[in-house]
Every structure is written in C-alpha cells, then in structure tokens.
Scaffold this motif. Structure first.
Motif, PDB file in Angstrom:
ATOM      1  N   VAL A  73       0.849  -1.190   0.000  1.00  0.00           N
ATOM      2  CA  VAL A  73       0.000   0.000   0.000  1.00  0.00           C
ATOM      3  C   VAL A  73       0.885   1.241   0.000  1.00  0.00           C
ATOM      4  O   VAL A  73       1.885   1.299   0.715  1.00  0.00           O
ATOM      5  CB  VAL A  73      -0.914   0.006   1.252  1.00  0.00           C
ATOM      6  N   THR A  74       0.505   2.209  -0.813  1.00  0.00           N
ATOM      7  CA  THR A  74       1.141   3.534  -0.735  1.00  0.00           C
ATOM      8  C   THR A  74       0.055   4.541  -0.403  1.00  0.00           C
ATOM      9  O   THR A  74      -0.991   4.589  -1.066  1.00  0.00           O
ATOM     10  CB  THR A  74       1.801   3.918  -2.071  1.00  0.00           C
ATOM     11  N   THR A  75       0.303   5.329   0.624  1.00  0.00           N
ATOM     12  CA  THR A  75      -0.615   6.400   0.994  1.00  0.00           C
ATOM     13  C   THR A  75       0.020   7.733   0.579  1.00  0.00           C
ATOM     14  O   THR A  75       1.165   7.780   0.141  1.00  0.00           O
ATOM     15  CB  THR A  75      -0.877   6.422   2.515  1.00  0.00           C
ATOM     16  N   ILE A  76      -0.704   8.807   0.775  1.00  0.00           N
ATOM     17  CA  ILE A  76      -0.177  10.126   0.407  1.00  0.00           C
ATOM     18  C   ILE A  76       1.141  10.407   1.134  1.00  0.00           C
ATOM     19  O   ILE A  76       2.041  11.035   0.573  1.00  0.00           O
ATOM     20  CB  ILE A  76      -1.224  11.245   0.698  1.00  0.00           C
ATOM     21  N   GLU A  77       1.290   9.861   2.348  1.00  0.00           N
ATOM     22  CA  GLU A  77       2.532  10.107   3.098  1.00  0.00           C
ATOM     23  C   GLU A  77       3.726   9.423   2.441  1.00  0.00           C
ATOM     24  O   GLU A  77       4.871   9.864   2.607  1.00  0.00           O
ATOM     25  CB  GLU A  77       2.403   9.593   4.546  1.00  0.00           C
ATOM     26  N   GLY A  78       3.461   8.339   1.715  1.00  0.00           N
ATOM     27  CA  GLY A  78       4.561   7.574   1.117  1.00  0.00           C
ATOM     28  C   GLY A  78       4.742   7.839  -0.364  1.00  0.00           C
ATOM     29  O   GLY A  78       5.595   7.220  -1.009  1.00  0.00           O
ATOM     30  N   LEU A  79       3.950   8.754  -0.908  1.00  0.00           N
ATOM     31  CA  LEU A  79       3.995   9.000  -2.350  1.00  0.00           C
ATOM     32  C   LEU A  79       5.363   9.528  -2.774  1.00  0.00           C
ATOM     33  O   LEU A  79       5.895   9.146  -3.819  1.00  0.00           O
ATOM     34  CB  LEU A  79       2.891   9.999  -2.737  1.00  0.00           C
ATOM     35  N   GLY A  83      10.249  14.393  -0.277  1.00  0.00           N
ATOM     36  CA  GLY A  83       9.794  15.745  -0.588  1.00  0.00           C
ATOM     37  C   GLY A  83       8.474  15.662  -1.313  1.00  0.00           C
ATOM     38  O   GLY A  83       7.893  14.598  -1.422  1.00  0.00           O
ATOM     39  N   GLN A  84       8.013  16.789  -1.808  1.00  0.00           N
ATOM     40  CA  GLN A  84       6.719  16.786  -2.473  1.00  0.00           C
ATOM     41  C   GLN A  84       6.810  16.168  -3.861  1.00  0.00           C
ATOM     42  O   GLN A  84       7.763  16.401  -4.605  1.00  0.00           O
ATOM     43  CB  GLN A  84       6.193  18.213  -2.573  1.00  0.00           C
ATOM     44  N   HIS A  85       5.807  15.387  -4.177  1.00  0.00           N
ATOM     45  CA  HIS A  85       5.682  14.801  -5.519  1.00  0.00           C
ATOM     46  C   HIS A  85       5.334  15.934  -6.501  1.00  0.00           C
ATOM     47  O   HIS A  85       4.647  16.889  -6.122  1.00  0.00           O
ATOM     48  CB  HIS A  85       4.558  13.755  -5.469  1.00  0.00           C
ATOM     49  N   PRO A  86       5.772  15.829  -7.754  1.00  0.00           N
ATOM     50  CA  PRO A  86       5.430  16.878  -8.729  1.00  0.00           C
ATOM     51  C   PRO A  86       3.928  17.162  -8.801  1.00  0.00           C
ATOM     52  O   PRO A  86       3.528  18.312  -9.042  1.00  0.00           O
ATOM     53  CB  PRO A  86       5.942  16.297 -10.059  1.00  0.00           C
ATOM     54  N   MET A  87       3.112  16.149  -8.559  1.00  0.00           N
ATOM     55  CA  MET A  87       1.659  16.390  -8.579  1.00  0.00           C
ATOM     56  C   MET A  87       1.245  17.289  -7.404  1.00  0.00           C
ATOM     57  O   MET A  87       0.376  18.154  -7.548  1.00  0.00           O
ATOM     58  CB  MET A  87       0.901  15.059  -8.525  1.00  0.00           C
ATOM     59  N   GLN A  88       1.865  17.083  -6.257  1.00  0.00           N
ATOM     60  CA  GLN A  88       1.543  17.929  -5.096  1.00  0.00           C
ATOM     61  C   GLN A  88       1.990  19.372  -5.357  1.00  0.00           C
ATOM     62  O   GLN A  88       1.281  20.317  -5.014  1.00  0.00           O
ATOM     63  CB  GLN A  88       2.222  17.368  -3.839  1.00  0.00           C
ATOM     64  N   VAL A  89       3.150  19.515  -5.977  1.00  0.00           N
ATOM     65  CA  VAL A  89       3.650  20.860  -6.291  1.00  0.00           C
ATOM     66  C   VAL A  89       2.705  21.542  -7.277  1.00  0.00           C
ATOM     67  O   VAL A  89       2.356  22.725  -7.128  1.00  0.00           O
ATOM     68  CB  VAL A  89       5.080  20.777  -6.875  1.00  0.00           C
ATOM     69  N   ALA A  90       2.254  20.780  -8.283  1.00  0.00           N
ATOM     70  CA  ALA A  90       1.348  21.358  -9.285  1.00  0.00           C
ATOM     71  C   ALA A  90       0.017  21.766  -8.645  1.00  0.00           C
ATOM     72  O   ALA A  90      -0.550  22.812  -8.993  1.00  0.00           O
ATOM     73  CB  ALA A  90       1.110  20.351 -10.408  1.00  0.00           C
ATOM     74  N   CYS A 102     -10.420  16.715  -0.041  1.00  0.00           N
ATOM     75  CA  CYS A 102     -10.368  15.751  -1.142  1.00  0.00           C
ATOM     76  C   CYS A 102      -8.953  15.541  -1.663  1.00  0.00           C
ATOM     77  O   CYS A 102      -8.708  14.631  -2.457  1.00  0.00           O
ATOM     78  CB  CYS A 102     -11.242  16.229  -2.303  1.00  0.00           C
ATOM     79  N   THR A 103      -8.033  16.433  -1.278  1.00  0.00           N
ATOM     80  CA  THR A 103      -6.756  16.554  -1.991  1.00  0.00           C
ATOM     81  C   THR A 103      -5.879  15.288  -1.970  1.00  0.00           C
ATOM     82  O   THR A 103      -5.379  14.888  -3.025  1.00  0.00           O
ATOM     83  CB  THR A 103      -5.969  17.767  -1.458  1.00  0.00           C
ATOM     84  N   PRO A 104      -5.681  14.641  -0.825  1.00  0.00           N
ATOM     85  CA  PRO A 104      -4.821  13.448  -0.868  1.00  0.00           C
ATOM     86  C   PRO A 104      -5.356  12.381  -1.827  1.00  0.00           C
ATOM     87  O   PRO A 104      -4.589  11.814  -2.618  1.00  0.00           O
ATOM     88  CB  PRO A 104      -4.834  12.958   0.591  1.00  0.00           C
ATOM     89  N   GLY A 105      -6.650  12.142  -1.766  1.00  0.00           N
ATOM     90  CA  GLY A 105      -7.245  11.148  -2.666  1.00  0.00           C
ATOM     91  C   GLY A 105      -7.174  11.594  -4.113  1.00  0.00           C
ATOM     92  O   GLY A 105      -6.907  10.791  -5.019  1.00  0.00           O
ATOM     93  N   MET A 106      -7.393  12.883  -4.328  1.00  0.00           N
ATOM     94  CA  MET A 106      -7.335  13.429  -5.681  1.00  0.00           C
ATOM     95  C   MET A 106      -5.923  13.268  -6.246  1.00  0.00           C
ATOM     96  O   MET A 106      -5.737  12.877  -7.409  1.00  0.00           O
ATOM     97  CB  MET A 106      -7.741  14.905  -5.617  1.00  0.00           C
ATOM     98  N   VAL A 107      -4.920  13.566  -5.447  1.00  0.00           N
ATOM     99  CA  VAL A 107      -3.522  13.447  -5.886  1.00  0.00           C
ATOM    100  C   VAL A 107      -3.193  11.988  -6.190  1.00  0.00           C
ATOM    101  O   VAL A 107      -2.566  11.681  -7.221  1.00  0.00           O
ATOM    102  CB  VAL A 107      -2.567  14.031  -4.815  1.00  0.00           C
ATOM    103  N   MET A 108      -3.614  11.073  -5.326  1.00  0.00           N
ATOM    104  CA  MET A 108      -3.314   9.646  -5.560  1.00  0.00           C
ATOM    105  C   MET A 108      -3.974   9.175  -6.855  1.00  0.00           C
ATOM    106  O   MET A 108      -3.379   8.423  -7.629  1.00  0.00           O
ATOM    107  CB  MET A 108      -3.782   8.797  -4.373  1.00  0.00           C
TER     108      MET A 108
END
Ligand code: FES
Ligand code: FES
Length: 153
Positions: A73-79, A83-90, A102-108
C-alpha cells in the motif's frame, strides 16, 4: 475475533490485528495513524480515501483490511518520501485545493491516471478523476494542475 494481517505500507512491513470487518482505510488511519488518507462518504463514492494497493488506485473504504494481506500500500505520506511529488507541487502552484479534504485522494488518483495515460488530454483527466469529488474548487484548477504535469510527459 481479531485476525493478523501483514502487508507493506509505504515500504515498511507491518502486521496488525484487525477484526474481519475492519476496512483498509481504518487500518491505515486508526491502526497506523496515517491520517493523510481521508474518509468522506465511507461508501465508495467520494474518493477521499484513495490509496495505491499493489500499484493500482483503490478506494480504501471499499476494501477489507484482510484483503490487503501480503499487499503493498502507498498512501499520500509515502507518495514521495523525500519531498513533495510533482503532482503535489502542481496542485499548490495551480491553487487546486481549498479546504484540502479531497486533496490526498485526488492526488493519488491523478498520479495513477498519468501512470496509465502519460500525456493525458483534458478529457482523459476529467474522466479519470470522475471518482473523486471536490466540494470546493469546481475542478477547473484541479484539471489545470494535472494537465500541467501531463504536459511534462
Ligand atoms: Fe472512500 Fe468516500 S470515503 S470513497
Ligand atoms: Fe475542499 Fe476539495 S478542496 S473538498
């Protein structure tokens, strides 16, 4: 009676005692205290609980913890542990969040979407995120953020 479930979460092996009815999202939030994964509807409608299980985006409120036995399993904490994933930065750069619920689920989901469809079109992004609901942003900036990452290939 509790059962033992062993899996890897964000690269770390864990074994947890759960009831047969325990959901994967409860294992993640309540047992492992990884509260970045949210619970909105609890009925597989909103996507707030989206995580990756064995390389696929899933709604963790629709899966029993025991079904994840032996899984990864990968959660938002392990993405992006370093550092921040490019999707989180965007998302940040495009103002693609307001309350953030909604953001963590949306990013995943968005990360999975671009894995499946690198360079996705706006239409593919809108369709790919249909299972994730946002009550704040109206989706425009979310699509803009995912499109920005998609455009980089
Ligand atoms: Fe799982 Fe809404 S909490 S889909
Ligand atoms: Fe508030 Fe999406 S940012 S629900």
């Amino acid at each position: 009676m509790d059962h033992s479930v062993s899996l890897k979460v964000n690269g770390k092996a864990v074994t947890v005692q759960v009831e047969p009815r325990t959901l994967l999202v409860q294992l993640i939030r309540d047992h492992l205290k990884l509260t970045g994964t949210h619970v909105g509807c609890d009925t597989a409608q909103c996507g707030a609980c989206t995580v990756h299980l064995n390389g696929r985006a899933v709604k963790a409120c629709s899966i029993l913890a025991l079904q994840a036995q032996g899984g990864e399993v990968t959660t938002i904490e392990g993405l992006s542990p370093d550092g921040q994933h490019p999707m989180q930065v965007a998302f940040k750069d495009c103002h693609a969040l307001q309350c953030g619920f909604c953001t963590p689920g949306m990013v995943m989901s968005a990360v999975q979407l671009l894995k499946d469809h690198p360079g996705a079109t706006e239409q593919q992004i809108r369709e790919g995120l249909e299972g994730n609901l946002c009550r704040c942003t109206g989706y425009h900036n979310i699509v803009r953020a995912v499109s920005a990452v998609a455009a980089r290939g």
